[in-house]
Write a protein that holds these residues in place. Structure first.
Motif, PDB file in Angstrom:
ATOM      1  N   ALA A  38       0.836  -1.208   0.000  1.00  0.00           N
ATOM      2  CA  ALA A  38       0.000   0.000   0.000  1.00  0.00           C
ATOM      3  C   ALA A  38       0.865   1.250   0.000  1.00  0.00           C
ATOM      4  O   ALA A  38       0.554   2.233  -0.681  1.00  0.00           O
ATOM      5  CB  ALA A  38      -0.945  -0.005   1.195  1.00  0.00           C
ATOM      6  N   ALA A  39       1.951   1.231   0.734  1.00  0.00           N
ATOM      7  CA  ALA A  39       2.847   2.383   0.775  1.00  0.00           C
ATOM      8  C   ALA A  39       3.550   2.571  -0.572  1.00  0.00           C
ATOM      9  O   ALA A  39       3.703   3.706  -1.036  1.00  0.00           O
ATOM     10  CB  ALA A  39       3.873   2.212   1.890  1.00  0.00           C
ATOM     11  N   VAL A  40       3.985   1.489  -1.183  1.00  0.00           N
ATOM     12  CA  VAL A  40       4.631   1.575  -2.496  1.00  0.00           C
ATOM     13  C   VAL A  40       3.647   2.154  -3.516  1.00  0.00           C
ATOM     14  O   VAL A  40       3.999   3.028  -4.311  1.00  0.00           O
ATOM     15  CB  VAL A  40       5.160   0.195  -2.952  1.00  0.00           C
ATOM     16  CG1 VAL A  40       5.706   0.251  -4.369  1.00  0.00           C
ATOM     17  CG2 VAL A  40       6.232  -0.303  -1.984  1.00  0.00           C
ATOM     18  N   ARG A  41       2.402   1.709  -3.453  1.00  0.00           N
ATOM     19  CA  ARG A  41       1.384   2.245  -4.369  1.00  0.00           C
ATOM     20  C   ARG A  41       1.078   3.713  -4.081  1.00  0.00           C
ATOM     21  O   ARG A  41       0.811   4.488  -5.003  1.00  0.00           O
ATOM     22  CB  ARG A  41       0.127   1.400  -4.294  1.00  0.00           C
ATOM     23  CG  ARG A  41       0.313   0.073  -4.992  1.00  0.00           C
ATOM     24  CD  ARG A  41      -0.993  -0.668  -5.193  1.00  0.00           C
ATOM     25  NE  ARG A  41      -0.735  -1.880  -5.938  1.00  0.00           N
ATOM     26  CZ  ARG A  41      -0.529  -3.076  -5.386  1.00  0.00           C
ATOM     27  NH1 ARG A  41      -0.601  -3.216  -4.076  1.00  0.00           N
ATOM     28  NH2 ARG A  41      -0.271  -4.125  -6.140  1.00  0.00           N
ATOM     29  N   ALA A  42       1.119   4.102  -2.833  1.00  0.00           N
ATOM     30  CA  ALA A  42       0.884   5.510  -2.484  1.00  0.00           C
ATOM     31  C   ALA A  42       1.971   6.395  -3.084  1.00  0.00           C
ATOM     32  O   ALA A  42       1.687   7.488  -3.595  1.00  0.00           O
ATOM     33  CB  ALA A  42       0.821   5.683  -0.970  1.00  0.00           C
ATOM     34  N   ILE A  43       3.199   5.941  -3.057  1.00  0.00           N
ATOM     35  CA  ILE A  43       4.295   6.697  -3.661  1.00  0.00           C
ATOM     36  C   ILE A  43       4.104   6.748  -5.176  1.00  0.00           C
ATOM     37  O   ILE A  43       4.293   7.792  -5.804  1.00  0.00           O
ATOM     38  CB  ILE A  43       5.655   6.084  -3.280  1.00  0.00           C
ATOM     39  CG1 ILE A  43       5.879   6.279  -1.778  1.00  0.00           C
ATOM     40  CG2 ILE A  43       6.788   6.680  -4.103  1.00  0.00           C
ATOM     41  CD1 ILE A  43       7.019   5.501  -1.210  1.00  0.00           C
ATOM     42  N   THR A  44       3.715   5.637  -5.762  1.00  0.00           N
ATOM     43  CA  THR A  44       3.433   5.598  -7.201  1.00  0.00           C
ATOM     44  C   THR A  44       2.365   6.599  -7.551  1.00  0.00           C
ATOM     45  O   THR A  44       2.501   7.378  -8.521  1.00  0.00           O
ATOM     46  CB  THR A  44       3.004   4.181  -7.621  1.00  0.00           C
ATOM     47  OG1 THR A  44       4.043   3.257  -7.268  1.00  0.00           O
ATOM     48  CG2 THR A  44       2.750   4.099  -9.117  1.00  0.00           C
ATOM     49  N   ASP A  45       1.289   6.624  -6.780  1.00  0.00           N
ATOM     50  CA  ASP A  45       0.198   7.565  -7.026  1.00  0.00           C
ATOM     51  C   ASP A  45       0.658   9.011  -6.865  1.00  0.00           C
ATOM     52  O   ASP A  45       0.250   9.893  -7.629  1.00  0.00           O
ATOM     53  CB  ASP A  45      -0.987   7.280  -6.107  1.00  0.00           C
ATOM     54  CG  ASP A  45      -1.676   5.973  -6.413  1.00  0.00           C
ATOM     55  OD1 ASP A  45      -1.484   5.437  -7.537  1.00  0.00           O
ATOM     56  OD2 ASP A  45      -2.416   5.479  -5.538  1.00  0.00           O
ATOM     57  N   ALA A  46       1.502   9.273  -5.896  1.00  0.00           N
ATOM     58  CA  ALA A  46       2.007  10.629  -5.685  1.00  0.00           C
ATOM     59  C   ALA A  46       2.842  11.081  -6.887  1.00  0.00           C
ATOM     60  O   ALA A  46       2.719  12.219  -7.331  1.00  0.00           O
ATOM     61  CB  ALA A  46       2.841  10.687  -4.398  1.00  0.00           C
ATOM     62  N   ILE A  47       3.664  10.203  -7.402  1.00  0.00           N
ATOM     63  CA  ILE A  47       4.466  10.544  -8.573  1.00  0.00           C
ATOM     64  C   ILE A  47       3.566  10.813  -9.764  1.00  0.00           C
ATOM     65  O   ILE A  47       3.755  11.790 -10.487  1.00  0.00           O
ATOM     66  CB  ILE A  47       5.485   9.423  -8.892  1.00  0.00           C
ATOM     67  CG1 ILE A  47       6.517   9.328  -7.764  1.00  0.00           C
ATOM     68  CG2 ILE A  47       6.153   9.670 -10.233  1.00  0.00           C
ATOM     69  CD1 ILE A  47       7.400   8.109  -7.837  1.00  0.00           C
ATOM     70  N   ARG A  48       2.578   9.970  -9.945  1.00  0.00           N
ATOM     71  CA  ARG A  48       1.624  10.193 -11.047  1.00  0.00           C
ATOM     72  C   ARG A  48       0.916  11.531 -10.918  1.00  0.00           C
ATOM     73  O   ARG A  48       0.690  12.218 -11.914  1.00  0.00           O
ATOM     74  CB  ARG A  48       0.578   9.086 -11.067  1.00  0.00           C
ATOM     75  CG  ARG A  48       1.031   7.828 -11.714  1.00  0.00           C
ATOM     76  CD  ARG A  48      -0.148   6.888 -11.890  1.00  0.00           C
ATOM     77  NE  ARG A  48       0.293   5.620 -12.393  1.00  0.00           N
ATOM     78  CZ  ARG A  48       0.091   4.462 -11.808  1.00  0.00           C
ATOM     79  NH1 ARG A  48      -0.589   4.392 -10.691  1.00  0.00           N
ATOM     80  NH2 ARG A  48       0.554   3.354 -12.351  1.00  0.00           N
ATOM     81  N   SER A  49       0.545  11.904  -9.713  1.00  0.00           N
ATOM     82  CA  SER A  49      -0.226  13.134  -9.512  1.00  0.00           C
ATOM     83  C   SER A  49       0.589  14.379  -9.875  1.00  0.00           C
ATOM     84  O   SER A  49       0.014  15.351 -10.346  1.00  0.00           O
ATOM     85  CB  SER A  49      -0.751  13.228  -8.091  1.00  0.00           C
ATOM     86  OG  SER A  49       0.281  13.531  -7.172  1.00  0.00           O
ATOM     87  N   VAL A  50       1.875  14.349  -9.673  1.00  0.00           N
ATOM     88  CA  VAL A  50       2.685  15.522 -10.034  1.00  0.00           C
ATOM     89  C   VAL A  50       3.075  15.512 -11.503  1.00  0.00           C
ATOM     90  O   VAL A  50       3.499  16.533 -12.027  1.00  0.00           O
ATOM     91  CB  VAL A  50       3.933  15.672  -9.147  1.00  0.00           C
ATOM     92  CG1 VAL A  50       3.545  15.909  -7.706  1.00  0.00           C
ATOM     93  CG2 VAL A  50       4.877  14.496  -9.274  1.00  0.00           C
ATOM     94  N   GLN A  51       2.932  14.375 -12.157  1.00  0.00           N
ATOM     95  CA  GLN A  51       3.265  14.266 -13.570  1.00  0.00           C
ATOM     96  C   GLN A  51       2.074  14.587 -14.458  1.00  0.00           C
ATOM     97  O   GLN A  51       2.216  14.755 -15.655  1.00  0.00           O
ATOM     98  CB  GLN A  51       3.779  12.867 -13.894  1.00  0.00           C
ATOM     99  CG  GLN A  51       5.129  12.562 -13.285  1.00  0.00           C
ATOM    100  CD  GLN A  51       6.190  13.515 -13.797  1.00  0.00           C
ATOM    101  OE1 GLN A  51       6.321  13.740 -14.980  1.00  0.00           O
ATOM    102  NE2 GLN A  51       6.959  14.071 -12.874  1.00  0.00           N
ATOM    103  N   SER A  52       0.889  14.655 -13.894  1.00  0.00           N
ATOM    104  CA  SER A  52      -0.318  14.894 -14.693  1.00  0.00           C
ATOM    105  C   SER A  52      -0.483  16.345 -15.057  1.00  0.00           C
ATOM    106  O   SER A  52      -0.102  17.238 -14.456  1.00  0.00           O
ATOM    107  CB  SER A  52      -1.556  14.453 -13.920  1.00  0.00           C
ATOM    108  OG  SER A  52      -1.449  13.100 -13.596  1.00  0.00           O
TER     109      SER A  52
END
Length: 52
Positions: A38-52
């Protein structure tokens, strides 16, 4: 274990897509985020959110 491996594969893909050469993260409580899917996915989601 398979869930963790899938989360890491997704993180690696997202990082590669951004062109980043490294990723650094930490938790507020000092727990090991690298073994928590869940933490790894949260980091993935955070990276995606700044790349959008």
């Amino acid at each position: 274990m398979a869930d963790l491996e899938a989360a890491w594969a997704e993180l690696r893909r997202v990082v590669q897509d951004t062109g980043a050469t490294s990723v650094s993260a930490c938790t507020r409580d000092g727990s090991n985020w690298e073994t928590n899917p869940a933490a790894v996915r949260a980091i993935t989601d955070a990276i995606r959110s700044v790349q959008s």
